[in-house]
Scaffold this active site. Structure first.
Site: not given
Ligand code: IDP
Length: 149
Positions: A9, A49, A112, A115, A126
């Site tokens: 990212k 997303y 984080n 992805h 994807e």
């Molecule tokens: P993942 O990336 O581990 O698959 P997902 O639940 O699919 O997790 O969420 C996609 C992305 O959305 C996450 O990697 C993170 O960057 C963001 N995200 C998910 N939940 C939150 C939140 O509660 N606050 C802010 N960003 C979030």
């Protein structure tokens, strides 16, 4: 062999973690089948997303993922989807196991670093969103017999 979609990212690119992250997957034995640096258009980010549309973090998430270049890749190997996810760690870096990518490099769920597709079906979707078929390369590695029995 299975393929998965993985993306460093914008925070990972800005923090110069691209080489370190790719190196981890290479050392594990996953094979790079596609790789590129790109700036994600807003429309593609919203589609990628799409499952989070309507959630409070959707707009900040789209802003974040379009805020700078990403490194998009397709990795191939045995159980590639779950293997890459295990190496990444939990979505929230503070809950990600030490030693995982997010556990090692992250502090905040909104930054984080990486992805990875969460299922083979997501991976197919994807990969098709981010790569044209001709951008994916099939090739043999001479060391495969030292990686797989
Ligand atoms: P993942 O990336 O581990 O698959 P997902 O639940 O699919 O997790 O969420 C996609 C992305 O959305 C996450 O990697 C993170 O960057 C963001 N995200 C998910 N939940 C939150 C939140 O509660 N606050 C802010 N960003 C979030």
């Amino acid at each position: 062999m299975e393929r998965t979609y993985v993306m460093v990212k914008p925070d990972g690119v800005q923090r110069q973690l691209v080489g370190e992250i790719i190196s981890r997957f290479e050392r594990k034995g996953l094979k790079i089948a596609g790789l590129k640096l790109m700036q994600i258009p807003r429309s593609l980010a919203e589609e990628h997303y799409g499952e989070h549309k309507g959630k409070s973090f959707f707009a900040p998430l789209v802003d974040y993922i379009t805020s700078g270049p990403v490194v998009a890749m397709v990795l191939e190997g045995k159980d590639a989807v779950s293997t890459a996810r295990e190496m990444m760690g939990a979505t929230n870096p503070l809950q990600a196991a030490p030693g995982t990518i997010r556990g090692t490099y992250g502090m905040d769920i909104g930054r984080n670093v990486i992805h990875g597709s969460d299922s083979p079906a997501s991976a197919e979707r994807e990969i098709n969103l981010f790569f044209r078929p001709e951008e994916l390369v099939s090739y043999d590695r001479s060391l495969d017999r030292w990686i797989y029995e």
